[in-house]
Write an enzyme that holds these catalytic residues in place. Structure first.
Site, PDB file in Angstrom:
ATOM      1  N   GLU A 310       0.809  -1.219   0.000  1.00  0.00           N
ATOM      2  CA  GLU A 310       0.000   0.000   0.000  1.00  0.00           C
ATOM      3  C   GLU A 310       0.845   1.273   0.000  1.00  0.00           C
ATOM      4  OE1 GLU A 310       0.848  -1.601   3.869  1.00  0.00           O
ATOM      5  OE2 GLU A 310      -0.586  -2.377   2.427  1.00  0.00           O
ATOM      6  N   ASP A 352      18.488  19.427 -31.558  1.00  0.00           N
ATOM      7  CA  ASP A 352      18.683  20.363 -32.644  1.00  0.00           C
ATOM      8  C   ASP A 352      19.953  21.160 -32.317  1.00  0.00           C
ATOM      9  OD1 ASP A 352      18.185  21.874 -34.918  1.00  0.00           O
ATOM     10  OD2 ASP A 352      17.035  23.362 -33.799  1.00  0.00           O
ATOM     11  N   ASP A 620      13.567  23.672 -30.301  1.00  0.00           N
ATOM     12  CA  ASP A 620      12.773  24.872 -30.026  1.00  0.00           C
ATOM     13  C   ASP A 620      12.071  25.443 -31.252  1.00  0.00           C
ATOM     14  OD1 ASP A 620      14.934  25.820 -31.427  1.00  0.00           O
ATOM     15  OD2 ASP A 620      15.445  27.420 -30.013  1.00  0.00           O
ATOM     16  N   ASP A 624      10.980  21.099 -35.198  1.00  0.00           N
ATOM     17  CA  ASP A 624      11.287  20.111 -34.161  1.00  0.00           C
ATOM     18  C   ASP A 624      10.035  19.451 -33.573  1.00  0.00           C
ATOM     19  OD1 ASP A 624      14.070  20.635 -34.282  1.00  0.00           O
ATOM     20  OD2 ASP A 624      13.801  22.406 -33.032  1.00  0.00           O
ATOM     21  N   ASN A 688       7.559 -13.740   3.796  1.00  0.00           N
ATOM     22  CA  ASN A 688       6.536 -13.916   4.833  1.00  0.00           C
ATOM     23  C   ASN A 688       5.546 -15.005   4.451  1.00  0.00           C
ATOM     24  OD1 ASN A 688       7.590 -12.032   6.556  1.00  0.00           O
ATOM     25  ND2 ASN A 688       6.291 -10.359   5.821  1.00  0.00           N
ATOM     26  N   ASN A 713       2.382  -4.650   9.953  1.00  0.00           N
ATOM     27  CA  ASN A 713       2.382  -4.037   8.620  1.00  0.00           C
ATOM     28  C   ASN A 713       2.344  -2.517   8.719  1.00  0.00           C
ATOM     29  OD1 ASN A 713       2.368  -4.610   5.763  1.00  0.00           O
ATOM     30  ND2 ASN A 713       0.335  -3.699   5.726  1.00  0.00           N
ATOM     31  N   ASP A 717       5.217   0.012   7.328  1.00  0.00           N
ATOM     32  CA  ASP A 717       4.873   1.076   6.393  1.00  0.00           C
ATOM     33  C   ASP A 717       5.435   2.417   6.853  1.00  0.00           C
ATOM     34  OD1 ASP A 717       3.569  -0.559   4.628  1.00  0.00           O
ATOM     35  OD2 ASP A 717       1.575  -0.225   5.472  1.00  0.00           O
TER      36      ASP A 717
END
Length: 878
Positions: A310, A352, A620, A624, A688, A713, A717
């Site tokens: 999560e 370019d 630019d 392009d 696990n 958990n 986290d």
């Protein structure tokens, strides 16, 4: 007020397509009357009234992107949805249908998990959004508008229906418009139609039948752009009332974002697949062995929560937002967060030359006849051509005008009047004006690329005489051109002719039988930062390839000065002669491609992508735009033409190329921290799973209760939040990295079982040494695995986060160190005090601290040894 009311009625009662068709089939005066405007445009007061009525000329979705919607999007992701579903099931089993006292703790823990994940994701996203929006406001797209009879420049968003606008090559069409005047006006509207070829637009009343609305040849659509020519037009509709606005939701998105999302999706599928395969196994094994199917269901649900990564949305959003904010400090606008990671993935930068590698300060250095001698007459003709053209005045035109002004040629313009012009385009590579002087002498003056100018010239002026352009004179002219071109001057040719028809609509066909009179040469020195940036990019595994429309000689000189190999140079003509496969072979050794058309630039970028490269393009100009759109990362500058800025994923507010290296490094740091979490989460979760299955088979009780798994958990986290701010090894950012689900799976299959081995050792110590070998002792056993599982998961972060020797050779960031240390201490306090009673675990004996230390140290040492073997075998880690 009556006029305004009529105007409003027209806009609100006509359907979009009907209105466009109606406006295409009426004359100009009727159009002016309909929109209550005139040839002098709107008045300032009238424009203010209309702006209040119609609002900003921007596309907005029907559902406003409010903070609430952004918060909702932070909550709604696959992993949070899994947690919410589990919370609902848990609420039903533990609260609604439970026998005895309802248990809210599990539901509360899941709610905390979702809240923490969503809140952090939302806050980081908002921080990035605010930083980028602040800079985006500095990226301006303006249009030339006729107000109160005068041409002025205003932001595109302030345009209103009834405005009269002026358009030239490189301009985006800012709204739906009806053309009033056109001159060789070609428009690219592939964003709306998918057609790659430009279409010509006219100002006359449309009379032909059409199959689709975009076939109207006197209507321009928001979102398309002027490729060549010039025009004036009346604005019909703005914002959401445009054709583009009506179909904006169906338009294809950004290539780089899709690339990023595909990578994330592949990893997400892998994680969810592991969960969907393993959780039913845990449920069935526990149900069969323990014969308590309800408890087995709850345990399997808790395992699902423990396996759900999560924090992945949090880690991704936080790291990407951190990268965007960091880039904003360098005055770089990142249009979407995914681009940051793709920037780091880039291994080839196509660029370019003019204005990107060079200073963008072109100076007219020479004006000469075919002998190479200074000739004011050549400058005079070049000046008249540049001064009277109404198209896009580029840096060359400005350099000519500036030099002519210094030579006091400006008064010359009063003697001439422009009759017509033939605008520049990238296939002809030249432009012409038709002038008449006070003696009624008509003259066509053309300037452009040397080879293209020689093709249309039949005569040449030598020593004041007009002679036929023989092969000998052509070689003589080319020799002069090549001499100065090799010296680094950008050379264009100038030609003219006096035999010009009086009554005539001029076109490209009139550019023939010209008299070549000389050349003008320009210097455009390379940027000081270009050489530094290219060397730094090369050091970090990014190869630079120059794709330019300029000549080979000038390009070679600039590239040599900035450190790009000039051993192989290929021209546009050669590119066209090569098959895709042959061109791919050339791309392996050639770093310079000169005299390219826009489509040739796009083709080269596409072929590089087909070879597995992640390609950035820096440009630019209007030429392009196709390559910018094709590239994985399109990069432009604030001074670029509108269409280049609009197409680009990243806009540099300052033309400092060194910032490109900063972007690459930020992207790689971002990707590195995301991959650390992913590999840690998948391997830990898989380990696990194995541990739970083994424990379920041999133990007479659950190795950990659902509420304990959820609490563990939650702690893990919190410890991993700091991963987004972690340091990344310099060795890692030396080269680009790509999404690779096979690499993640391989890592999981190695490191997951390793963690299971030490879980099983922990089980053995708890069973035989500590003596938790009866059902009555289950809470103590569960306390031992709760503490070891949490601490070991935290400690392995330090091993996984670097391919070096953890902590000693590679130190974590302070935020990660604090978050992991804090959570480890909490886990120990819960296990060794009476606080653990809240989650149904008994207080561990102090003697277990010794075993916890031994197991944790052994796990760390083993993980380091496995890392060395893994690195030797696969030559990668993160």
């Amino acid at each position: 007020m009556k006029k305004e009311k009529t105007f409003n009625t027209v806009n609100t009662t006509s359907s979009l397509e009907d209105k466009l068709i109606q406006n295409a089939h009426i004359d100009k005066q009727s159009l002016f009357n309909k929109y209550n405007t005139s040839q002098n445009g709107l008045s300032t007061d009238e424009s203010i009234l209309r702006f209040e009525t119609y609002g900003k000329n921007v596309i907005t979705s029907k559902q406003k992107d409010s903070k609430f919607r952004r918060l909702l999007s932070s909550i709604v992701n696959p992993f949070n949805l899994i947690l919410i579903a589990i919370a609902i099931i848990t609420f039903l089993t533990d609260v609604i249908f439970v026998k005895g006292n309802p248990d809210f703790l599990t539901v509360i823990i899941i709610f905390i998990l979702v809240t923490v994940s969503s809140s952090i994701s939302f806050m980081q996203s908002e921080k990035s959004r605010n930083a980028v929006e602040e800079l985006t406001n500095l990226v301006t797209n303006n249009s030339n508008i006729l107000r109160d009879g005068k041409w002025i420049e205003i932001p595109i968003e302030n345009i209103v229906p009834g405005d009269i606008i002026k358009l030239a090559a490189g301009d985006m069409i800012p709204a739906d418009i009806r053309f009033l005047t056109t001159k060789d006006t070609f428009v690219a509207q592939s964003a709306l139609t998918g057609e790659s070829h430009p279409v010509e637009k006219f100002s006359n009343i449309s009379s032909k039948d059409i199959d689709i609305i975009t076939d109207l040849d006197n209507i321009g659509f928001m979102g398309s752009n002027i490729l060549s020519g010039s025009a004036t037009a009346l604005v019909i509709s703005t914002g959401n009332h445009t054709y583009f606005g009506s179909m904006a939701k169906t338009l294809s998105g950004d290539n780089a974002t899709k690339s990023f999302e595909r990578g994330v999706s592949s990893i997400s599928r892998l994680l969810i697949s592991l969960t969907l395969i393993m959780v039913p196994m845990v449920f069935l094994i526990n149900g069969i062995i323990k014969q308590d199917w309800l408890q087995s269901l709850m345990f399997a649900i808790s395992i699902a929560v423990g396996l759900t990564p999560e924090m992945l949305p949090v880690i991704m959003t936080t790291t990407l937002a951190k990268g965007a904010v960091s880039m904003s400090k360098h005055k770089v606008v990142v249009k979407n967060l995914g681009t940051i990671q793709t920037f780091g993935e880039m291994d080839i930068l196509c660029t370019d030359k003019t204005g990107t590698l060079t200073e963008d300060k072109i100076v007219l250095e020479k004006y000469m006849n075919l002998h190479g001698e200074d000739d004011d007459r050549v400058l005079r003709h070049a000046f008249l051509n540049s001064y009277f053209q109404t198209g896009l005045k580029n840096l060359i035109d400005l350099a000519i005008i500036n030099r002519a002004t210094k030579k006091d040629l400006k008064p010359l313009t009063t003697r001439y009047e422009k009759i017509d012009e033939i605008p520049f385009d990238f296939s002809r590579r030249r432009m012409s004006v038709v002038l008449i002087d006070k003696d009624n002498k008509r003259q066509l003056i053309t300037k452009g690329a040397v080879e293209e100018m020689l093709e249309i010239s039949k005569f040449v002026e030598i020593n004041g005489q007009v002679l036929e352009l023989t092969d000998a004179y052509k070689k003589f002219a080319m020799a002069t051109y090549e001499k100065y071109n090799k010296e680094g001057l950008r050379i264009i040719a100038v030609a003219q002719k006096n035999e010009v028809p009086k009554e005539h609509i001029f076109s490209v066909k009139d550019e023939s039988n010209m008299v070549l009179i000389g050349f003008v040469g320009f210097l455009d020195p390379p940027k000081k930062s270009a050489s530094i940036a290219i060397n730094k990019l090369r050091d970090h595994g990014v190869r630079t390839i120059v794709l330019t429309g300029d000549s080979e000689g000038v390009t070679a000189k600039v590239c040599k000065e900035i450190g790009i190999s000039i051993d192989h140079i290929i021209s546009g003509n050669e590119v066209d002669s090569l098959s895709d496969q042959d061109l791919k072979e050339k791309l392996k050794i050639c770093n310079i491609f000169a005299k390219l058309s826009p489509n040739q630039k796009q083709r080269i970028v596409k072929l590089l992508q087909e070879e597995g490269h992640t390609v950035g393009f820096l440009g630019d100009g209007i030429n392009d735009a196709p390559a910018l759109h094709q590239a994985d990362v399109g990069i432009s500058v604030d001074s670029a033409v509108d269409i280049a800025k609009e197409t680009a994923d990243i806009v540099l507010l300052e033309k400092d190329l060194v910032v490109l290296e900063e972007g690459v490094l930020e992207g790689r740091k971002t990707f590195g921290n995301i991959m650390k979490y992913i590999k840690m989460a998948t391997s830990g979760n898989f380990g696990n799973m194995i541990s739970v299955i083994v424990a379920s088979i041999f133990l007479p009780f659950l190795p950990m209760l659902p509420v304990q798994l959820l609490a563990q958990n939650l702690l893990n986290d919190f410890s991993q939040v700091g991963m987004a701010f972690d340091n990344v090894d310099k060795e890692y950012i030396y080269k680009p990295h790509k999404w690779n689900s096979k690499s993640v799976l391989r890592f999981t299959l190695v490191m997951g079982p390793l963690s299971s081995i030490f879980d099983i050792l922990c089980f053995s110590i708890l069973w035989w040494v500590i003596g938790t070998n009866t059902v009555q002792m289950a809470p103590l056993f569960q306390a031992g695995w709760f503490v070891f599982g949490t601490v070991s998961q935290i400690l392995v972060i330090y091993v996984i986060r670097t391919q070096k020797l953890s902590i000693i050779e590679s130190r974590p960031s302070k935020i990660l160190f604090i978050s992991t240390l804090f959570v480890a201490l909490i886990a120990i306090v819960i296990g060794f005090t009476d606080i653990g009673v809240a989650i149904d675990i008994d207080r561990l004996p102090i003697s277990f601290i010794l075993w916890l230390s031994i197991l944790s140290l052994a796990y760390m040492i083993s993980a380091e040894l496995v890392k060395k073997i893994y690195l030797r075998r696969y030559n990668e880690w993160i």
